[in-house]
Design a protein around this motif. Structure first.
Motif, PDB file in Angstrom:
ATOM      1  N   ALA A  94      23.204  19.571 -23.688  1.00 45.17           N
ATOM      2  CA  ALA A  94      22.880  19.348 -22.266  1.00 45.17           C
ATOM      3  C   ALA A  94      23.600  17.963 -21.739  1.00 45.17           C
ATOM      4  O   ALA A  94      24.100  18.041 -20.646  1.00 45.17           O
ATOM      5  N   LEU A  95      23.570  17.239 -22.572  1.00 49.72           N
ATOM      6  CA  LEU A  95      24.668  16.038 -22.102  1.00 49.72           C
ATOM      7  C   LEU A  95      25.999  16.099 -22.363  1.00 49.72           C
ATOM      8  O   LEU A  95      26.725  15.522 -21.304  1.00 49.72           O
ATOM      9  N   GLY A  96      26.433  16.986 -23.144  1.00 44.97           N
ATOM     10  CA  GLY A  96      27.830  17.319 -22.939  1.00 44.97           C
ATOM     11  C   GLY A  96      28.315  17.932 -21.768  1.00 44.97           C
ATOM     12  O   GLY A  96      29.415  17.829 -21.432  1.00 44.97           O
ATOM     13  N   GLY A  97      27.428  18.810 -21.111  1.00 40.76           N
ATOM     14  CA  GLY A  97      27.662  19.513 -19.941  1.00 40.76           C
ATOM     15  C   GLY A  97      27.531  18.610 -18.493  1.00 40.76           C
ATOM     16  O   GLY A  97      27.498  19.381 -17.455  1.00 40.76           O
ATOM     17  N   SER A  98      26.943  17.268 -18.861  1.00 37.78           N
ATOM     18  CA  SER A  98      26.661  16.490 -17.708  1.00 37.78           C
ATOM     19  C   SER A  98      28.027  15.848 -17.091  1.00 37.78           C
ATOM     20  O   SER A  98      29.118  15.613 -17.878  1.00 37.78           O
ATOM     21  N   ASN A  99      28.097  15.300 -15.770  1.00 42.47           N
ATOM     22  CA  ASN A  99      29.159  14.564 -15.328  1.00 42.47           C
ATOM     23  C   ASN A  99      28.868  12.982 -15.447  1.00 42.47           C
ATOM     24  O   ASN A  99      29.404  12.319 -14.747  1.00 42.47           O
ATOM     25  N   PHE A 100      27.954  12.654 -16.529  1.00 39.05           N
ATOM     26  CA  PHE A 100      27.660  11.080 -16.442  1.00 39.05           C
ATOM     27  C   PHE A 100      28.941  10.468 -17.233  1.00 39.05           C
ATOM     28  O   PHE A 100      29.562  10.919 -17.897  1.00 39.05           O
ATOM     29  N   SER A 101      29.258   9.526 -16.338  1.00 44.09           N
ATOM     30  CA  SER A 101      30.249   8.460 -16.806  1.00 44.09           C
ATOM     31  C   SER A 101      29.909   7.007 -17.013  1.00 44.09           C
ATOM     32  O   SER A 101      28.830   6.788 -16.445  1.00 44.09           O
ATOM     33  N   PRO A 153      10.929  22.747 -11.478  1.00 43.09           N
ATOM     34  CA  PRO A 153      11.001  22.277 -12.951  1.00 43.09           C
ATOM     35  C   PRO A 153      12.467  22.087 -13.371  1.00 43.09           C
ATOM     36  O   PRO A 153      12.737  20.934 -14.122  1.00 43.09           O
ATOM     37  N   GLN A 154      13.254  22.795 -13.076  1.00 43.94           N
ATOM     38  CA  GLN A 154      14.894  22.724 -13.523  1.00 43.94           C
ATOM     39  C   GLN A 154      15.522  21.414 -12.834  1.00 43.94           C
ATOM     40  O   GLN A 154      16.510  21.190 -13.648  1.00 43.94           O
ATOM     41  N   ARG A 155      14.890  20.826 -11.951  1.00 40.42           N
ATOM     42  CA  ARG A 155      15.479  19.801 -11.411  1.00 40.42           C
ATOM     43  C   ARG A 155      15.245  18.307 -12.072  1.00 40.42           C
ATOM     44  O   ARG A 155      15.832  17.333 -12.126  1.00 40.42           O
ATOM     45  N   VAL A 156      14.100  18.662 -13.229  1.00 43.92           N
ATOM     46  CA  VAL A 156      13.511  17.500 -13.915  1.00 43.92           C
ATOM     47  C   VAL A 156      14.144  17.443 -15.132  1.00 43.92           C
ATOM     48  O   VAL A 156      14.016  18.273 -16.135  1.00 43.92           O
ATOM     49  N   MET A 157      15.312  16.472 -15.305  1.00 38.87           N
ATOM     50  CA  MET A 157      15.960  16.564 -16.740  1.00 38.87           C
ATOM     51  C   MET A 157      15.848  15.328 -17.457  1.00 38.87           C
ATOM     52  O   MET A 157      15.109  14.445 -17.024  1.00 38.87           O
ATOM     53  N   HIS A 158      16.242  15.130 -18.574  1.00 37.52           N
ATOM     54  CA  HIS A 158      16.258  13.958 -19.348  1.00 37.52           C
ATOM     55  C   HIS A 158      17.394  13.498 -20.174  1.00 37.52           C
ATOM     56  O   HIS A 158      18.283  14.538 -20.447  1.00 37.52           O
ATOM     57  N   ALA A 183      15.208   8.480 -20.931  1.00 36.93           N
ATOM     58  CA  ALA A 183      15.102   8.506 -19.485  1.00 36.93           C
ATOM     59  C   ALA A 183      14.782   9.938 -18.889  1.00 36.93           C
ATOM     60  O   ALA A 183      15.226  10.994 -19.512  1.00 36.93           O
ATOM     61  N   ILE A 184      13.986   9.985 -17.864  1.00 36.05           N
ATOM     62  CA  ILE A 184      13.485  11.188 -16.943  1.00 36.05           C
ATOM     63  C   ILE A 184      14.152  11.112 -15.853  1.00 36.05           C
ATOM     64  O   ILE A 184      13.705  10.470 -15.138  1.00 36.05           O
ATOM     65  N   LEU A 185      15.048  12.158 -15.139  1.00 32.41           N
ATOM     66  CA  LEU A 185      15.659  11.720 -14.195  1.00 32.41           C
ATOM     67  C   LEU A 185      15.659  13.283 -13.184  1.00 32.41           C
ATOM     68  O   LEU A 185      15.297  14.186 -13.768  1.00 32.41           O
ATOM     69  N   LEU A 186      15.733  13.133 -12.032  1.00 27.14           N
ATOM     70  CA  LEU A 186      15.686  14.178 -10.968  1.00 27.14           C
ATOM     71  C   LEU A 186      17.177  14.465 -10.863  1.00 27.14           C
ATOM     72  O   LEU A 186      18.386  13.554 -10.564  1.00 27.14           O
ATOM     73  N   ASP A 187      17.373  15.676 -10.926  1.00 32.93           N
ATOM     74  CA  ASP A 187      18.765  16.477 -10.798  1.00 32.93           C
ATOM     75  C   ASP A 187      19.760  15.629 -11.811  1.00 32.93           C
ATOM     76  O   ASP A 187      21.247  15.783 -11.499  1.00 32.93           O
ATOM     77  N   ASP A 188      19.322  15.144 -12.868  1.00 29.27           N
ATOM     78  CA  ASP A 188      20.139  14.606 -14.007  1.00 29.27           C
ATOM     79  C   ASP A 188      21.098  13.282 -13.554  1.00 29.27           C
ATOM     80  O   ASP A 188      22.198  13.308 -13.987  1.00 29.27           O
ATOM     81  N   ASN A 189      20.629  12.701 -12.694  1.00 25.24           N
ATOM     82  CA  ASN A 189      21.124  11.792 -11.935  1.00 25.24           C
ATOM     83  C   ASN A 189      20.558  10.354 -12.124  1.00 25.24           C
ATOM     84  O   ASN A 189      19.494  10.098 -11.758  1.00 25.24           O
ATOM     85  N   ASN A 190      21.391   9.549 -12.716  1.00 21.92           N
ATOM     86  CA  ASN A 190      20.614   8.158 -13.234  1.00 21.92           C
ATOM     87  C   ASN A 190      20.441   7.285 -12.034  1.00 21.92           C
ATOM     88  O   ASN A 190      19.674   6.432 -12.255  1.00 21.92           O
ATOM     89  N   ARG A 191      20.831   7.704 -11.123  1.00 26.34           N
ATOM     90  CA  ARG A 191      20.366   7.118  -9.781  1.00 26.34           C
ATOM     91  C   ARG A 191      19.167   7.467  -9.177  1.00 26.34           C
ATOM     92  O   ARG A 191      18.599   6.873  -8.260  1.00 26.34           O
TER      93      ARG A 191
END
Length: 363
Positions: free
Chosen positions: A235-242, A290-295, A303-311
C-alpha cells in the motif's frame, strides 16, 4: 450512538465493573439487562416484551425457569439463560434452554455470563437446540464481523429468517476462527505434526514434537506478521507520498522526526494498531466510503488518513509505549490532542470527534 458504539460502551462497563460482580443476580442487573435493553432494544420492564423467570412446564419437570424470554407479538422468540460473570460458560449450563427450546416457538437461545453471549438455534434438527452456538459474542474482544448479524436480532430490525439462513455459515466460520486462534497460543499435536512432517524427514518422536512445538508456534506468528507488513509495504509503495508532504504537514502539535516518515524495515505494525484502525474506519464510514479511510505506519505513531493524504489526518494511534496507549484526535486546525485509552473499545468514546474531523476534511 450507533449500534457499534453502544456495544463498545457496554463492553467498557463490563471491563470496568467485572471485578465487583460476585453473583448471578448482580450479573443480570449490571450486564445482562443493559444488553437486552440497550443493545437489543427491548423494554426489560415491559412484560409484553421481556418476561423474567419465564416458566413453561416441560414433561415431568415442573416449575423450572429460564431467566428471560423475549416476546414478539405474544410469542416467545428468544430465550436467555444467565450465569454469573466469573463462571465460564459450559454446555451443561444450558439444560433448561434445551428443554424449553423444544416446547416454545423460540428459534434463538442465548447462554451468557454477561461477558460472553453464545447464540444457539436448531440447525442440526428441527425444534431441537444445537449443542454448538452459531454465534459467540465476546464483549471484551468484539469481533466486528458479527455486529451486522447481531443487529438482526434487535427490536427495530428483527429479522429472524435472515439470521437463521446465515447461521450455518456463521457457526462453522466462527468455530474455524476459534480453532485457528487456539493453535497460535496452545498448538495441538495434530497442528504440530501437520507442519513437522512436511519439513522434517525423520520420525515424529516425542523429542521431535517438543522441538517443533516452539518452532511451529514462532513460524505461524512470524508468518502472520509478515503478511501484515507485506500488505502495508504494498500500500505504501503505491502512494504518492514524498518528503515534501512532511514540510507542509501541520497536523501535529508535537514535532515529528523525518525518520518517522521513512518506510523502512524498523517499522513493526502490531495487531492492536490494525484493530484500532478498523474501529476508527468503522466510525468514519458513517461519513465517507470505507475505501477512503487509509493508514500509514511510522516509528512513533500509526496514522489514519482520509484519501491517503497526510494533510487530512483522521486520528493517530500511539501504541508503542508499553505503559499507556493514546489516541490522537485532531481539531479544525489539524492540531492533535492525545487521549489515554486502556483498551481499544475506548476509541468509540471519541467517535463524535472522529466524525467531526472527517466532515471538516470533506468540507
Amino acid at each position: 450512538m450507533d449500534f457499534a458504539e453502544l456495544l463498545a460502551a457496554l463492553a467498557l462497563k463490563v471491563r470496568n465493573q467485572r471485578g465487583a460482580i460476585q453473583t448471578e443476580e448482580a450479573t443480570k442487573n449490571a450486564f445482562i439487562m443493559p444488553f437486552i435493553s440497550t443493545i437489543l432494544g427491548y423494554d426489560v420492564f415491559n412484560p409484553l416484551e421481556v418476561v423474567p423467570e419465564f416458566t413453561a412446564d416441560v414433561g415431568v419437570k415442573r416449575g423450572e425457569k429460564v431467566d428471560y424470554a423475549i416476546m414478539r407479538d405474544g410469542e416467545v422468540q428468544i430465550l436467555i439463560e444467565c450465569k454469573k460473570s466469573s463462571e465460564p460458560l459450559k454446555i451443561e449450563h444450558a439444560s433448561q434452554l434445551f428443554r424449553y427450546f423444544a416446547v416454545t416457538n423460540a428459534r434463538i437461545a442465548v447462554l451468557t455470563n454477561g461477558e460472553t453471549y453464545q447464540f444457539y438455534t436448531d440447525l442440526d434438527a428441527p425444534n431441537r437446540m444445537d449443542e454448538k452456538p452459531f454465534l459467540v459474542l465476546a464483549l471484551l474482544d468484539i469481533d466486528e464481523t458479527l455486529i451486522p448479524e447481531l443487529r438482526k436480532l434487535t427490536k427495530d430490525v428483527f429479522d429472524l429468517d435472515s439470521i437463521i439462513s446465515s447461521a450455518e455459515e456463521l457457526k462453522y466460520i466462527g468455530q474455524i476462527k476459534r480453532t485457528i486462534a487456539a493453535q497460535f497460543t496452545e498448538p495441538q499435536d495434530e497442528w504440530i505434526r501437520f507442519f513437522t512432517t512436511r519439513v522434517y524427514e525423520g520420525a515424529f518422536t516425542q523429542k521431535v514434537r517438543e522441538q517443533f512445538t516452539s518452532l511451529v508456534t514462532k513460524a505461524t506468528k512470524q508468518y502472520l506478521n509478515d503478511q501484515v507488513n507485506a500488505r502495508l509495504k504494498t500500500a505504501l509503495g503505491g502512494s504518492n507520498f514524498s518528503s515534501s508532504d512532511a514540510a507542509a504537514e501541520t497536523m501535529s502539535s508535537i514535532p515529528v522526526a523525518q525518520d518517522d516518515l521513512d518506510r523502512d524495515t524498523e517499522i513493526m505494525t502490531t495487531l492492536d494498531e490494525l484493530e484500532g484502525y478498523q474501529i476508527v474506519k468503522a466510525i468514519a464510514c458513517s461519513e465517507v466510503k470505507p475505501q477512503r479511510v487509509m493508514h500509514r505506519d511510522a516509528k512513533s505513531y500509526f496514522a489514519i488518513l482520509l484519501d491517503d493524504n497526510n494533510r487530512k489526518p483522521i486520528a493517530r494511534l500511539h501504541f508503542n509505549s508499553k505503559k499507556q496507549k493514546y489516541i490522537g484526535i485532531f481539531d479544525g486546525d489539524k492540531v492533535e490532542t492525545r487521549h489515554p485509552i486502556d483498551s481499544l473499545d475506548e476509541i468509540y468514546l471519541h467517535a463524535s470527534a472522529i466524525r467531526d474531523t472527517v466532515r471538516i476534511h470533506q468540507g
